[in-house]
Design a protein around this motif. Sequence first.
Motif, PDB file in Angstrom:
ATOM      1  N   ASN A 131       2.995 -10.207 -12.348  1.00 40.42           N
ATOM      2  CA  ASN A 131       4.296 -10.433 -11.730  1.00 40.42           C
ATOM      3  C   ASN A 131       4.313  -9.793 -10.341  1.00 40.42           C
ATOM      4  N   ASN A 132       3.394 -10.261  -9.490  1.00 40.54           N
ATOM      5  CA  ASN A 132       3.205  -9.699  -8.152  1.00 40.54           C
ATOM      6  C   ASN A 132       3.432 -10.753  -7.083  1.00 40.54           C
ATOM      7  N   ILE A 133       3.890 -10.305  -5.937  1.00 40.46           N
ATOM      8  CA  ILE A 133       4.012 -11.183  -4.769  1.00 40.46           C
ATOM      9  C   ILE A 133       3.070 -10.676  -3.684  1.00 40.46           C
ATOM     10  N   LEU A 134       2.312 -11.582  -3.111  1.00 45.02           N
ATOM     11  CA  LEU A 134       1.469 -11.255  -1.962  1.00 45.02           C
ATOM     12  C   LEU A 134       2.073 -11.895  -0.720  1.00 45.02           C
ATOM     13  N   ILE A 135       2.404 -11.073   0.262  1.00 46.32           N
ATOM     14  CA  ILE A 135       2.869 -11.566   1.556  1.00 46.32           C
ATOM     15  C   ILE A 135       1.734 -11.350   2.548  1.00 46.32           C
TER      16      ILE A 135
ATOM     17  N   HIS B  20       9.693  -7.998  -8.590  1.00 50.44           N
ATOM     18  CA  HIS B  20       8.258  -8.065  -8.373  1.00 50.44           C
ATOM     19  C   HIS B  20       7.729  -6.839  -7.619  1.00 50.44           C
ATOM     20  N   GLN B  21       6.475  -6.544  -7.878  1.00 51.19           N
ATOM     21  CA  GLN B  21       5.728  -5.642  -7.005  1.00 51.19           C
ATOM     22  C   GLN B  21       5.291  -6.460  -5.801  1.00 51.19           C
ATOM     23  N   VAL B  22       5.536  -5.961  -4.610  1.00 43.70           N
ATOM     24  CA  VAL B  22       5.229  -6.712  -3.395  1.00 43.70           C
ATOM     25  C   VAL B  22       4.081  -6.051  -2.653  1.00 43.70           C
ATOM     26  N   TYR B  23       3.059  -6.847  -2.347  1.00 41.26           N
ATOM     27  CA  TYR B  23       1.929  -6.385  -1.542  1.00 41.26           C
ATOM     28  C   TYR B  23       1.946  -7.155  -0.227  1.00 41.26           C
ATOM     29  N   VAL B  24       1.787  -6.445   0.870  1.00 41.80           N
ATOM     30  CA  VAL B  24       1.812  -7.081   2.188  1.00 41.80           C
ATOM     31  C   VAL B  24       0.479  -6.838   2.886  1.00 41.80           C
ATOM     32  N   ASP B  25      -0.192  -7.926   3.257  1.00 42.61           N
ATOM     33  CA  ASP B  25      -1.443  -7.832   4.013  1.00 42.61           C
ATOM     34  C   ASP B  25      -1.132  -8.152   5.469  1.00 42.61           C
ATOM     35  N   ILE B  26      -1.409  -7.218   6.362  1.00 41.21           N
ATOM     36  CA  ILE B  26      -1.087  -7.427   7.779  1.00 41.21           C
ATOM     37  C   ILE B  26      -2.354  -7.522   8.631  1.00 41.21           C
ATOM     38  N   ALA B  27      -3.475  -7.873   8.001  1.00 46.10           N
ATOM     39  CA  ALA B  27      -4.750  -7.835   8.727  1.00 46.10           C
ATOM     40  C   ALA B  27      -5.011  -9.062   9.584  1.00 46.10           C
ATOM     41  N   GLY B  28      -4.466 -10.218   9.240  1.00 43.85           N
ATOM     42  CA  GLY B  28      -4.858 -11.449   9.935  1.00 43.85           C
ATOM     43  C   GLY B  28      -3.805 -11.979  10.885  1.00 43.85           C
ATOM     44  N   GLY B  29      -4.195 -12.986  11.657  1.00 45.06           N
ATOM     45  CA  GLY B  29      -3.245 -13.690  12.503  1.00 45.06           C
ATOM     46  C   GLY B  29      -2.961 -13.027  13.842  1.00 45.06           C
ATOM     47  N   LEU B  30      -2.061 -13.639  14.593  1.00 46.78           N
ATOM     48  CA  LEU B  30      -1.694 -13.159  15.915  1.00 46.78           C
ATOM     49  C   LEU B  30      -0.800 -11.916  15.828  1.00 46.78           C
ATOM     50  N   ARG B  31      -0.707 -11.188  16.931  1.00 40.47           N
ATOM     51  CA  ARG B  31       0.117  -9.969  16.941  1.00 40.47           C
ATOM     52  C   ARG B  31       1.587 -10.277  16.695  1.00 40.47           C
ATOM     53  N   ILE B  32       2.054 -11.438  17.140  1.00 41.65           N
ATOM     54  CA  ILE B  32       3.460 -11.786  16.931  1.00 41.65           C
ATOM     55  C   ILE B  32       3.756 -11.925  15.440  1.00 41.65           C
ATOM     56  N   ILE B  33       2.755 -12.361  14.645  1.00 34.49           N
ATOM     57  CA  ILE B  33       2.943 -12.441  13.193  1.00 34.49           C
ATOM     58  C   ILE B  33       3.044 -11.035  12.615  1.00 34.49           C
TER      59      ILE B  33
END
Length: 217
Positions: free
Chosen positions: A3-7, A143-156
């Motif tokens: 029951n996890n969300i990946l952002i 939910h448990q929320v996990y956020v990955d901020i490694a990819g994409g442009l800086r504006i993202i």
Amino acid sequence: MENNILIMSLSNNLEKNIEKAKKNKKEYRWENKKYSLEKYEYLTKVYLEELKPNKIIVFGTDQSSWNYLYNLLNEYFYSEKEDVVFLEEQKNDVEYIRKVFKERFPDKCKIFFIESKNKFDNENIVSDLVFQIEEIKKILDEHQVYVDIAGGLRIIFLSLISIINILKIYYSKLKLKVLYSQNDINLDYFQIIDITNVLEKLDFVDAVSSFTKYGSR
């Protein structure tokens, strides 16, 4: 699945970047586990394996590698091994991408488009953020929320940080972890680290800033 969300944020030119990474790195490392790039060539594969999210929220631009992500999620959610190939004119077609993701992953994956650096419209950023936050609030629940901020442009990256901070205001008990893949040129692997405490420090700085500006009244 849990029951996890990946952002997550979605990078551009993934296929080329993956081949480039394999020349210099051999694996991802997360706590005491290792994930070979031969099997887990993209960071999201590691998260899918370890976190087993049942919902995924993705931020990207029209230039992001949506075709790659489509096939990755198709295998994860439906065990489909055969790749679907977007036509050249479809790969960056925002409406087409929205349509196929909604049809294939209606309750499993929500995608949001951020204006790319060539099309960035400062006037729309606030209204876009409000819309994105309202849509994410519909999904969160307990939910448990996990956020990955490694990819994409800086504006993202900036959009994700803004959204996280606002969501924390709405949900004081939000179960949140922020993850980042560290690339040290002196090492032959990527290190996945938990940077949730960095956000907490930003909250402290913001609180001090408000206090010095407005006082204690």
